[in-house]
Design an enzyme around this catalytic site. Structure first.
Site, PDB file in Angstrom:
ATOM      1  CG  ASN A  57      -0.223  -0.135   2.509  1.00  0.00           C
ATOM      2  OD1 ASN A  57       0.575   0.734   2.866  1.00  0.00           O
ATOM      3  ND2 ASN A  57      -0.466  -1.216   3.241  1.00  0.00           N
TER       4      ASN A  57
ATOM      5  CG  ASP B 195      -7.049  -5.522   5.439  1.00  0.00           C
ATOM      6  OD1 ASP B 195      -6.650  -5.420   6.612  1.00  0.00           O
ATOM      7  OD2 ASP B 195      -7.671  -4.614   4.852  1.00  0.00           O
TER       8      ASP B 195
ATOM      9  CG  ASP C 163      -7.089  -7.876  13.319  1.00  0.00           C
ATOM     10  OD1 ASP C 163      -6.402  -7.012  13.887  1.00  0.00           O
ATOM     11  OD2 ASP C 163      -8.250  -7.676  12.918  1.00  0.00           O
ATOM     12  CB  ILE C 164      -1.014  -6.882  14.202  1.00  0.00           C
ATOM     13  CG1 ILE C 164      -0.288  -7.793  13.220  1.00  0.00           C
ATOM     14  CG2 ILE C 164      -0.064  -6.408  15.305  1.00  0.00           C
ATOM     15  CD1 ILE C 164       0.731  -7.101  12.357  1.00  0.00           C
ATOM     16  CG  LEU C 165      -5.990  -2.970  16.749  1.00  0.00           C
ATOM     17  CD1 LEU C 165      -5.114  -2.267  17.779  1.00  0.00           C
ATOM     18  CD2 LEU C 165      -6.762  -1.949  15.911  1.00  0.00           C
TER      19      LEU C 165
ATOM     20  CE  LYS D 178      -8.871  -1.100  12.569  1.00  0.00           C
ATOM     21  NZ  LYS D 178      -7.948  -0.493  11.570  1.00  0.00           N
TER      22      LYS D 178
ATOM     23  CE  LYS E 161      -9.663  -4.665  13.330  1.00  0.00           C
ATOM     24  NZ  LYS E 161      -9.192  -5.740  12.456  1.00  0.00           N
TER      25      LYS E 161
END
Length: 422
Positions: free
Chosen positions: A217, A285, A313-315, A346, A350
């Site tokens: 990105n 993602d 998903d690190i967070l 979110k 999360k």
């Protein structure tokens, strides 16, 4: 700044290299002395072609050091002692030649030797022809020095003594003076996060398709790197896990370079336990399931089909950890529409404590740019911050984190917050 007490009693070792800008160093000495600083000067052989040792000595009211092999100087003030007796080493002007020798770790004259031998911070004020400043070798040398913690002021854009125009003019004495004041302000500022450990993620991730192609990105990493630096300035011990960027590493931070999301998660888990986690990286993602170990070739049969699989998903992993959850987990939400609405959802999904939402729609220049417009979303509500530089956003976020931990109810990693864990 005219009567700044920050400079009173401060010891500055000024290295004056060769170049027409050396005349500005005389004005700089006078300004520093006016504010109570003590200035010692090292004058290179080339520098002495532009300003005389006598003029420098008259202004510093001290010996001007020139020769690495002077027995008198070595017996009275050895180069090791000279390099370490200052609070700050200032190189002004810093020529392309001296920057190259500093980057290479050379010690072939007194100036290069004292800079190599010092254990004190170094500030450089580059001055050279625009083509020399823009040359890849000079830029690489400056980048390397900044990665090692050398600070820089300038160069400025303008007319050159050689008749050309562009970046290369040494910063003006008052600009250099302000940079010195800023250094001491940061050094002497309160450290409300001292004793806290912080983890920051930054930059993009590169997810390989084959050995030469990848999914990525447009993240520059500038916001995440600025946050790491801001937390460090407030006293935190910072680990920065960063994807590929072109940025200098923030001084004082432990750097963990990665490329993929899986590598980032592993590096984050290895950094635990921490008090603070700020997930500012733009993690891809998805990745290609079963990446090719050979370059995919065009064979006339159309493009290859790529099967994507979801990245970790690190967070969420940090927020929902039941064993080593940081006391404060801050996520980022880069959105192109319904920014606050999506970011609020979110945060709940999360399980993180705070979300910093920003608009990355085309035309905002958030990705890769120097400014950001963010909304801080937490239990107490939503704060809409004005557009500001990414460094200013980082400083404001770091201050908010410090205030959070200085409240009586602030927790530690051992007091794991469970209320946000699904």
């Amino acid at each position: 700044m005219a009567d700044s007490p920050l400079l009173s009693g401060k010891r500055i070792l000024l290295v004056i290299a060769g170049g027409i800008a050396a005349y500005k160093s005389l004005e700089l000495i006078r300004r520093l002395k006016e504010r109570g600083a003590t200035v010692r000067a090292v004058l290179t052989k080339a520098g002495a072609q532009f300003v005389t040792p006598l003029s420098v000595q008259a202004l510093t009211e001290d010996t001007v050091y020139q020769d690495l092999w002077s027995l008198t100087d070595e017996s009275e003030m050895g180069h090791i002692q000279l390099s370490r007796a200052a609070d700050l080493v200032l190189v002004a002007p810093a020529t392309a030649n001296l920057l190259a020798r500093m980057a290479a770790g050379m010690a072939d004259d007194l100036a290069a030797t004292v800079v190599l031998a010092t254990d004190k911070p170094v500030l450089v004020a580059p001055a050279m022809n625009v083509r020399m400043w823009e040359h890849p070798a000079t830029r690489a040398n400056m980048r390397l020095l900044e990665e090692r913690g050398v600070r820089r002021v300038g160069p400025n854009k303008g007319d050159m003594a050689c008749g050309e125009y562009g970046f290369g003019r040494m910063a003006e004495p008052m600009e250099i003076l302000q940079a010195i004041v800023t250094y001491f302000e940061e050094r002497d500022a309160p450290k409300p996060l001292k004793g806290k450990r912080a983890l920051v993620t930054s930059g993009p991730t590169f997810e390989p398709i084959d050995p030469v192609r990848y999914i990525a990105n447009r993240s520059s990493g500038r916001q995440g790197h600025a946050i790491a630096a801001a937390l460090h300035r407030l006293g935190a011990e910072v680990t920065l896990v960063t994807g590929p960027t072109r940025l200098a590493d923030p001084p004082g931070c432990a750097i963990r370079p990665i490329e993929t999301a899986r590598e980032m998660l592993a590096a984050c888990e290895a950094a635990l336990p921490v008090d603070i986690a700020v997930c500012a990286a733009a993690v891809a993602d998805w990745r290609v399931a079963g990446e090719s170990d050979r370059k995919l070739k065009k064979d006339g049969g159309g493009p290859p089909g790529l099967t994507l699989t979801e990245n970790p998903d690190i967070l969420a992993a940090l927020s929902q950890s039941t064993s080593q959850r940081p006391a404060l987990v801050v996520g980022f939400a880069a959105e192109t529409g319904n920014v606050v609405e999506y970011a609020t959802a979110k945060r709940i999904r999360k399980g993180c404590d705070w979300i910093v939402a920003n608009d990355v729609s085309p035309g905002t220049t958030t990705f890769g740019g120097s400014e950001n417009t963010v909304h801080l979303i937490r239990d107490g509500g939503i704060e809409d911050w004005p557009t500001m530089g990414k460094e200013a956003v980082a400083a404001r976020l770091a201050e908010a984190i410090a205030q959070h931990f200085n409240q009586p109810s602030a927790t530690t990693p051992d007091q794991t917050k469970q209320e946000n864990v699904p």
